[in-house]
Each structure stands twice: as C-alpha cells, then as structure tokens.
Design a protein around this motif. Sequence first.
Motif, PDB file in Angstrom:
ATOM      1  N   ILE A 111    -122.695 -10.468 -27.305  1.00 64.41           N
ATOM      2  CA  ILE A 111    -121.970 -10.204 -26.064  1.00 64.41           C
ATOM      3  C   ILE A 111    -121.333 -11.476 -25.509  1.00 64.41           C
ATOM      4  N   GLN A 112    -121.943 -12.624 -25.807  1.00 63.20           N
ATOM      5  CA  GLN A 112    -121.420 -13.889 -25.293  1.00 63.20           C
ATOM      6  C   GLN A 112    -120.024 -14.153 -25.857  1.00 63.20           C
TER       7      GLN A 112
ATOM      8  N   TYR B  60    -130.436 -19.472 -26.030  1.00 63.50           N
ATOM      9  CA  TYR B  60    -130.742 -18.344 -26.910  1.00 63.50           C
ATOM     10  C   TYR B  60    -132.249 -18.210 -27.124  1.00 63.50           C
TER      11      TYR B  60
ATOM     12  N   LEU C 273    -132.841  -7.814 -29.644  1.00 65.99           N
ATOM     13  CA  LEU C 273    -132.171  -7.842 -28.344  1.00 65.99           C
ATOM     14  C   LEU C 273    -131.522  -9.196 -28.082  1.00 65.99           C
ATOM     15  N   GLY C 274    -132.150 -10.276 -28.571  1.00 62.63           N
ATOM     16  CA  GLY C 274    -131.542 -11.596 -28.449  1.00 62.63           C
ATOM     17  C   GLY C 274    -130.257 -11.707 -29.249  1.00 62.63           C
ATOM     18  N   GLU C 275    -130.250 -11.116 -30.440  1.00 62.54           N
ATOM     19  CA  GLU C 275    -129.023 -11.127 -31.246  1.00 62.54           C
ATOM     20  C   GLU C 275    -127.927 -10.302 -30.597  1.00 62.54           C
ATOM     21  N   SER C 276    -128.289  -9.180 -29.997  1.00 63.85           N
ATOM     22  CA  SER C 276    -127.268  -8.380 -29.316  1.00 63.85           C
ATOM     23  C   SER C 276    -126.746  -9.118 -28.077  1.00 63.85           C
ATOM     24  N   TRP C 277    -127.609  -9.868 -27.410  1.00 67.14           N
ATOM     25  CA  TRP C 277    -127.157 -10.687 -26.284  1.00 67.14           C
ATOM     26  C   TRP C 277    -126.184 -11.752 -26.773  1.00 67.14           C
ATOM     27  N   LEU C 278    -126.479 -12.331 -27.929  1.00 63.38           N
ATOM     28  CA  LEU C 278    -125.615 -13.371 -28.480  1.00 63.38           C
ATOM     29  C   LEU C 278    -124.235 -12.816 -28.828  1.00 63.38           C
TER      30      LEU C 278
ATOM     31  N   TYR D 288    -137.456 -11.852 -23.821  1.00 66.02           N
ATOM     32  CA  TYR D 288    -137.535 -10.478 -24.320  1.00 66.02           C
ATOM     33  C   TYR D 288    -138.882 -10.206 -24.991  1.00 66.02           C
TER      34      TYR D 288
ATOM     35  N   ILE E 241    -133.862 -16.773 -24.046  1.00 63.61           N
ATOM     36  CA  ILE E 241    -133.602 -15.340 -23.930  1.00 63.61           C
ATOM     37  C   ILE E 241    -134.515 -14.555 -24.871  1.00 63.61           C
TER      38      ILE E 241
END
Length: 94
Positions: free
Chosen positions: A41-42, A52, A34-39, A59, A55
């Motif tokens: 999106i940035q 990061y 989920l952290g990688e998917s958030w990254l 999670y 975040i």
Amino acid sequence: MLNGYIKASNIISILSIIAGLVLMFSSVSFGSSLGESWLLIQSEGTADRSQYNMIVKTYINNFVIIGSILLSAGLLLAMLTFFAPLFLRKNKSN
C-alpha cells in the motif's frame, strides 16, 4: 433446558479455545502477510526497514494478544460449564 445451555456453552468454549490457539501459533504468518500487504500500500512499495519491522511486530503482537484472550475466555467458560451443574444440583437439593 439446562442441558441445551450446557451443550451450547461447551461448543462455544471449544471453538474459542481452538480459535485462540490458531491465532497464537499462526501469529507470525498472519503478521507477516499483513505487513507485506501494508508494504504494498505504501508509495512505490518501499518503506523504511525499521518501520516495516515495527509494523510486522505490532501485527504479530495483536494476534498473540487476541489469541490469548480467546484461549483464556474459552478455558474459563469450559470451567464454568463444568462446575455450573454441580452448583445448581447442590442448590436444588437444599
């Protein structure tokens, strides 16, 4: 009728315990993905390293907390399911 409720409660408690354990022990992989998917999106796929990490830790903590709540609820339901027939039989005999 009571046996049907007991069987359903047993199934729910077992599923809750299993889901809680899976969430607790897989929290690192779930939180990292989920952290990688958030990254992604940035903007331009870049972000501050400390942000990061924060975040990802958030999670991971969320999954651990949700898993422990499910595990506790499942164990409590299993104990109540085990002792409920004993209390109901005791009350019917009086």
